[in-house]
Every structure is written in C-alpha cells, then in structure tokens.
Write a protein that holds these residues in place. Sequence first.
Motif, PDB file in Angstrom:
ATOM      1  N   SER A 191       0.861  -1.183   0.000  1.00  0.00           N
ATOM      2  CA  SER A 191       0.000   0.000   0.000  1.00  0.00           C
ATOM      3  C   SER A 191       0.895   1.230   0.000  1.00  0.00           C
ATOM      4  N   GLU A 192       0.410   2.279  -0.591  1.00  0.00           N
ATOM      5  CA  GLU A 192       1.213   3.487  -0.743  1.00  0.00           C
ATOM      6  C   GLU A 192       0.550   4.615   0.038  1.00  0.00           C
ATOM      7  N   ASN A 193       1.335   5.249   0.889  1.00  0.00           N
ATOM      8  CA  ASN A 193       0.868   6.415   1.629  1.00  0.00           C
ATOM      9  C   ASN A 193       1.519   7.645   1.019  1.00  0.00           C
ATOM     10  N   ILE A 194       0.713   8.605   0.643  1.00  0.00           N
ATOM     11  CA  ILE A 194       1.232   9.834   0.049  1.00  0.00           C
ATOM     12  C   ILE A 194       0.926  10.980   0.979  1.00  0.00           C
ATOM     13  N   VAL A 195       1.960  11.734   1.302  1.00  0.00           N
ATOM     14  CA  VAL A 195       1.789  12.903   2.156  1.00  0.00           C
ATOM     15  C   VAL A 195       2.162  14.129   1.311  1.00  0.00           C
ATOM     16  N   VAL A 196       1.238  15.094   1.222  1.00  0.00           N
ATOM     17  CA  VAL A 196       1.472  16.311   0.462  1.00  0.00           C
ATOM     18  C   VAL A 196       1.476  17.474   1.429  1.00  0.00           C
TER      19      VAL A 196
END
Length: 140
Positions: free
Chosen positions: A132-137
């Motif tokens: 799973s990929e967690n993206i933080v912007v």
Amino acid sequence: MKPVFANFNLKKSASVLAAAALLTLGTAKLQAAPLIEKIISPTEQQVSVKYIGTSDNNLVFHLEYENKTGEKFFLIIKNDLGEVVYQNAYNDVHFEKNIRLPKEDSEMKPTFIIRTSTEQVERKFSVNRQVSENIVVTSL
C-alpha cells in the motif's frame, strides 16, 4: 495394663506399615513419569514457529524447539511446491533460530518441519504480501 501396651504396639506398627506403603506408592508414581516423557517426542508444545516480519527483502520467522532428550533431529523447510529448500541436523536441547526466506512472490506458503527418529511436527504458513502506498502532500 499389658493389653493396653500390646494394643499400643499394634497401632504403632500398623501406622508405620501404612506410612511405608504410602511412600512406596508415591515413589512408584515418580519413577513412571519420566518414561512417558521419553516416548512422547516431539509434542506440539515443544515446537514454536512465529512470523516476526520483514528485513532486507526477506521474511523472518523465529523457530524454537525444546528437545528434552537431546536426540538428533532435522529441521526441514519446504517451499510452495513441496521442494526442500533447507535441511540440517541438530541435537541442541534448546534450539532457537531466526530463519530468513527471500520474498519471491506476493504469496508464499513455507512449511517448517521438525523430524526426529520417531515423529514429525509441521508448521505451515501462508504469507500474502500487499503493498500500500501512503502519500503525504505538504504546501511549500
């Protein structure tokens, strides 16, 4: 008075004989217990395999085996197809080992086997890897 004295000796003798009989029976039970332990080897409680996690692209399992008799045993690891990927003989009384298996597929089914001259205990696992990929912007 003599009948009382004779009665007292009879009671004393009977109690000594009863105590001796109890001690003899208790000793017989203690001597029979270790024989049963030697026959039952290895039991389900003596073998423990736990999944620890991942490290350097490997799956890590922790294996423990309490080999009370100290007899020779084999650790065998099989892959999904039932092929032996690892086999070695040991005779440690307290065997403990971290096992690293390379992550080859998204699904793996390793089998860990402890085999003695009389018995075999198997532990099977199914490992499904989900990425799973967690993206933080953040605003700059």
